[in-house]
Design a protein around this motif. Sequence first.
Motif, short mmCIF file in Angstrom:
data_model
loop_
_atom_site.label_atom_id
_atom_site.label_comp_id
_atom_site.label_asym_id
_atom_site.label_seq_id
_atom_site.Cartn_x
_atom_site.Cartn_y
_atom_site.Cartn_z
N GLU A 100 0.86 -1.23 0.02
CA GLU A 100 -0.16 -0.06 0.15
C GLU A 100 0.83 1.42 0.14
O GLU A 100 1.96 1.32 0.74
CB GLU A 100 -0.94 0.15 1.15
CG GLU A 100 -2.05 -0.85 1.20
CD GLU A 100 -2.95 -0.59 2.38
OE1 GLU A 100 -3.05 0.34 2.74
OE2 GLU A 100 -3.38 -1.72 3.01
N TYR A 101 0.35 2.26 -0.62
CA TYR A 101 1.06 3.55 -0.81
C TYR A 101 0.04 4.70 -0.27
O TYR A 101 -1.28 4.55 -0.48
CB TYR A 101 1.53 3.99 -2.43
CG TYR A 101 2.48 2.89 -2.84
CD1 TYR A 101 3.75 3.00 -2.35
CD2 TYR A 101 2.05 2.00 -3.76
CE1 TYR A 101 4.65 2.18 -3.24
CE2 TYR A 101 3.01 0.99 -4.10
CZ TYR A 101 4.33 1.23 -3.88
OH TYR A 101 5.27 0.41 -4.52
N GLN A 102 0.82 5.54 0.64
CA GLN A 102 0.14 6.63 1.02
C GLN A 102 0.11 7.80 -0.04
O GLN A 102 1.47 7.95 -0.60
CB GLN A 102 0.50 7.15 2.24
CG GLN A 102 -0.18 8.23 2.89
CD GLN A 102 0.57 8.62 4.25
OE1 GLN A 102 1.59 8.22 4.60
NE2 GLN A 102 -0.19 9.56 4.81
N ILE A 103 -0.97 8.45 -0.43
CA ILE A 103 -0.88 9.53 -1.42
C ILE A 103 -0.88 10.81 -0.64
O ILE A 103 -1.40 11.26 0.30
CB ILE A 103 -2.28 9.72 -1.98
CG1 ILE A 103 -2.64 8.11 -3.13
CG2 ILE A 103 -2.26 10.67 -3.12
CD1 ILE A 103 -3.69 8.34 -3.84
N LEU A 104 0.32 11.45 -0.87
CA LEU A 104 0.70 12.73 -0.47
C LEU A 104 0.02 13.85 -1.05
O LEU A 104 0.04 14.04 -2.29
CB LEU A 104 2.08 12.75 -0.20
CG LEU A 104 2.94 11.91 0.52
CD1 LEU A 104 4.26 12.01 0.42
CD2 LEU A 104 2.42 11.70 2.06
N GLU A 105 -0.49 15.10 -0.28
CA GLU A 105 -0.97 16.07 -1.01
C GLU A 105 0.29 17.23 -1.20
O GLU A 105 0.89 17.19 -0.35
CB GLU A 105 -2.11 16.78 -0.20
CG GLU A 105 -3.18 16.07 -0.20
CD GLU A 105 -4.33 16.83 0.41
OE1 GLU A 105 -4.26 18.18 0.38
OE2 GLU A 105 -5.08 16.29 1.41
N GLN A 106 0.17 17.49 -2.40
CA GLN A 106 1.31 18.66 -2.86
C GLN A 106 0.67 19.87 -3.00
O GLN A 106 -0.30 20.19 -3.62
CB GLN A 106 1.92 18.40 -4.00
CG GLN A 106 3.03 19.24 -4.65
CD GLN A 106 3.96 18.61 -5.54
OE1 GLN A 106 3.54 17.54 -6.05
NE2 GLN A 106 4.83 19.58 -6.35
N THR A 107 1.33 20.71 -2.18
CA THR A 107 0.60 22.23 -2.44
C THR A 107 1.60 23.13 -3.30
O THR A 107 2.69 23.32 -2.92
CB THR A 107 0.36 22.72 -1.03
OG1 THR A 107 1.31 22.88 -0.24
CG2 THR A 107 -0.77 22.14 -0.22
N ASN A 108 1.22 23.72 -4.13
CA ASN A 108 1.96 24.75 -5.17
C ASN A 108 1.46 25.90 -4.94
O ASN A 108 0.11 26.39 -4.87
CB ASN A 108 1.92 24.08 -6.63
CG ASN A 108 2.53 22.78 -6.92
OD1 ASN A 108 3.47 22.67 -6.36
ND2 ASN A 108 2.07 22.50 -7.99
N ARG A 109 2.31 26.63 -4.60
CA ARG A 109 2.02 28.18 -4.31
C ARG A 109 2.32 29.09 -5.47
O ARG A 109 3.26 28.98 -6.04
CB ARG A 109 2.65 28.59 -2.96
CG ARG A 109 2.25 28.12 -1.83
CD ARG A 109 2.98 28.57 -0.71
NE ARG A 109 2.70 27.82 0.49
CZ ARG A 109 3.72 27.33 1.38
NH1 ARG A 109 4.95 28.02 1.32
NH2 ARG A 109 3.21 26.64 2.45
N SER A 110 1.60 30.32 -5.64
CA SER A 110 1.99 31.08 -6.55
C SER A 110 3.31 31.88 -6.18
O SER A 110 3.75 31.81 -4.90
CB SER A 110 0.74 32.11 -6.80
OG SER A 110 0.79 33.01 -5.92
N TRP A 111 4.04 32.60 -7.05
CA TRP A 111 5.16 33.42 -6.62
C TRP A 111 4.77 34.40 -5.63
O TRP A 111 5.59 34.45 -4.76
CB TRP A 111 5.94 34.11 -7.99
CG TRP A 111 6.99 34.55 -7.77
CD1 TRP A 111 8.19 34.10 -7.94
CD2 TRP A 111 7.49 36.00 -7.12
NE1 TRP A 111 9.34 34.77 -7.74
CE2 TRP A 111 8.85 35.82 -7.17
CE3 TRP A 111 6.77 37.06 -6.60
CZ2 TRP A 111 9.56 37.05 -6.70
CZ3 TRP A 111 7.47 38.02 -6.18
CH2 TRP A 111 8.74 38.05 -6.03
#
Length: 80
Positions: free
Chosen positions: A1-12
Motif C-alpha cells: 500500500e502507498y500513501q498519497i501525499l498532497e502537494q501544495t503549489n503556491r504562486s510566486w
Amino acid sequence: EYQILEQTNRSWEESYNNLESFMNENSRLPKSNDYDEESSRLYRWFGIQRKRYLEDKLKVKRKEKIERILINHEGGFFYE
C-alpha cells in the motif's frame, strides 16, 4: 500500500508574502536548518529567487522585490 501525499503549489506572490511575513516576525531571512519545514521551504524558495536575480531571469516587479530584500537583509549590491 502507498500513501498519497498532497502537494501544495503556491504562486510566486504567495511565496513572497510568506517570506515577508516570516521576516517581519523573525527580523531575519529563513535558514536551511530552521526548526520547521515551512522555514526551510522559504529558504529554498528564496535561494532560487536570488539565483534568478543574479542571472537576470526575473520579471521587473519580482526583481525589484527580491532586490529590496537583498539590500535590507543581506547588506546590499555585492550580488551584481
